[in-house]
Scaffold this motif. Structure first.
Motif, PDB file in Angstrom:
ATOM      1  N   TRP A  46      -2.392   0.739  -7.148  1.00 52.07           N
ATOM      2  CA  TRP A  46      -1.580   1.214  -5.688  1.00 52.07           C
ATOM      3  C   TRP A  46      -2.895   0.257  -5.078  1.00 52.07           C
ATOM      4  O   TRP A  46      -3.642   1.614  -4.932  1.00 52.07           O
ATOM      5  CB  TRP A  46      -0.995   2.545  -5.983  1.00 52.07           C
ATOM      6  N   PRO A  47      -2.671  -0.240  -4.327  1.00 48.01           N
ATOM      7  CA  PRO A  47      -3.818  -1.411  -3.132  1.00 48.01           C
ATOM      8  C   PRO A  47      -3.760   0.446  -2.647  1.00 48.01           C
ATOM      9  O   PRO A  47      -3.037   0.717  -1.533  1.00 48.01           O
ATOM     10  CB  PRO A  47      -2.692  -1.831  -2.934  1.00 48.01           C
ATOM     11  N   GLY A  48      -5.485   0.805  -2.427  1.00 42.56           N
ATOM     12  CA  GLY A  48      -5.814   1.446  -1.223  1.00 42.56           C
ATOM     13  C   GLY A  48      -5.619   2.909  -1.940  1.00 42.56           C
ATOM     14  O   GLY A  48      -6.302   4.222  -1.402  1.00 42.56           O
ATOM     15  N   THR A  49      -4.596   3.572  -3.336  1.00 40.84           N
ATOM     16  CA  THR A  49      -4.945   4.615  -3.866  1.00 40.84           C
ATOM     17  C   THR A  49      -5.530   4.317  -4.654  1.00 40.84           C
ATOM     18  O   THR A  49      -5.756   5.477  -5.635  1.00 40.84           O
ATOM     19  CB  THR A  49      -3.744   4.778  -3.866  1.00 40.84           C
ATOM     20  N   LYS A 107      -8.231   3.236  -7.792  1.00 44.82           N
ATOM     21  CA  LYS A 107     -10.003   3.136  -7.828  1.00 44.82           C
ATOM     22  C   LYS A 107      -9.306   1.685  -9.123  1.00 44.82           C
ATOM     23  O   LYS A 107      -8.817   2.368  -9.958  1.00 44.82           O
ATOM     24  CB  LYS A 107     -10.456   3.722  -7.712  1.00 44.82           C
ATOM     25  N   GLU A 133       0.583  -1.453  -0.216  1.00 47.09           N
ATOM     26  CA  GLU A 133      -0.058   0.247  -0.160  1.00 47.09           C
ATOM     27  C   GLU A 133       0.549   1.294   0.390  1.00 47.09           C
ATOM     28  O   GLU A 133       0.338   2.350   0.305  1.00 47.09           O
ATOM     29  CB  GLU A 133      -0.851  -0.392   1.308  1.00 47.09           C
ATOM     30  N   ASN A 134       2.559   1.661  -0.317  1.00 46.49           N
ATOM     31  CA  ASN A 134       3.245   2.533  -0.436  1.00 46.49           C
ATOM     32  C   ASN A 134       4.186   2.058  -0.892  1.00 46.49           C
ATOM     33  O   ASN A 134       5.102   2.498  -1.560  1.00 46.49           O
ATOM     34  CB  ASN A 134       3.913   2.491   1.299  1.00 46.49           C
TER      35      ASN A 134
END
Length: 238
Positions: free
Chosen positions: A106-109, A111, A51-52
């Motif tokens: 980019w997971p969480g960023t 969609k 997630e980073n």
């Protein structure tokens, strides 16, 4: 940064993937490349940093089956169209030569979604500088544009125009694509690639919204658009 050896020629799949498809070495190395992407993402997950981490997956050109190596890619292709509906391929001025895969993850960023925004790998430098808060040196990357919102899926409004090069110059602007006349003969080595080079001694103009296959050159019907895009292209060259 990781430059994949696949699926470029010479195509030599690891024995773990040899025979994984019915398309020969070309199909097998595609499966191998997919596995390699999975290894990278799994490692990021295991380290707890997915997630980073922004992943950008892309290609430097469109597809080519026969690129000078006898690996039976054409014979075993079985009707598959690597470029989909688009005309041409690697080395070509047509869309299949210059329109390439581009996936950002980019997971969480980011969609999930699909974007038709016009942008270029050239823009990655300015975009990633903006993401990391870095200032580019004066005079550096003059052609790069900050399209970070496009890469992150926050905007579908990309570049106003995009310059392309394939032994001639082309200009994308809106739905239009102008291919400048090729002044020199088509190189002999390119003639043997069995790919339409898209090189003509007359101007070409395509409306990619109505004609994404670039089947109809409408330059004669829209001389004013040809004139405007030619002038824009000449301005860029200066």
């Amino acid at each position: 940064y990781y430059p994949f050896p696949n699926i470029h020629v010479p195509r030599a799949p690891n024995r773990q993937f040899a025979g994984a498809t019915k398309l020969g070495p070309r199909g097998d190395v595609i499966v191998e490349m997919d596995w390699m992407v999975g290894q990278v993402t799994q490692l990021l997950d295991s380290l707890g940093i997915a997630e980073n981490t922004l992943i950008i997956f892309s290609s430097d050109n469109g597809p080519v089956l026969d690129d000078g190596y006898e690996d039976h890619a054409v014979k075993l292709n079985n009707g598959h169209q690597p470029a989909g509906i688009f005309r041409g391929g690697k080395y070509s001025a047509f869309e299949a030569g210059t329109r390439v895969s581009a996936i950002t993850y980019w997971p969480g960023t980011i969609k999930p979604g699909v974007s038709a925004a016009l942008c270029s790998q050239v823009d990655l430098l300015a975009s990633l500088a903006a993401l990391t808060g870095r200032q580019l040196p004066a005079g550096a990357a003059q052609d790069s544009r900050n399209e970070l919102d496009v890469w992150l899926g926050k905007s579908k409004q990309g570049r106003q125009y995009l310059l392309e090069e394939s032994y001639t110059l082309s200009l994308r602007k809106g739905t239009w694509k102008y291919i400048a006349p090729q002044e020199q003969p088509v190189p002999e080595w390119l003639k043997n690639k069995k790919i339409e080079p898209g090189l003509e001694q007359v101007p070409q103009l395509y409306d990619l919204q109505r004609d994404p296959r670039e089947a109809h050159n409408v330059a004669d019907q829209h001389p004013e658009i040809v004139k405007a895009l030619k002038a824009e292209l000449e301005k860029i060259k200066l």
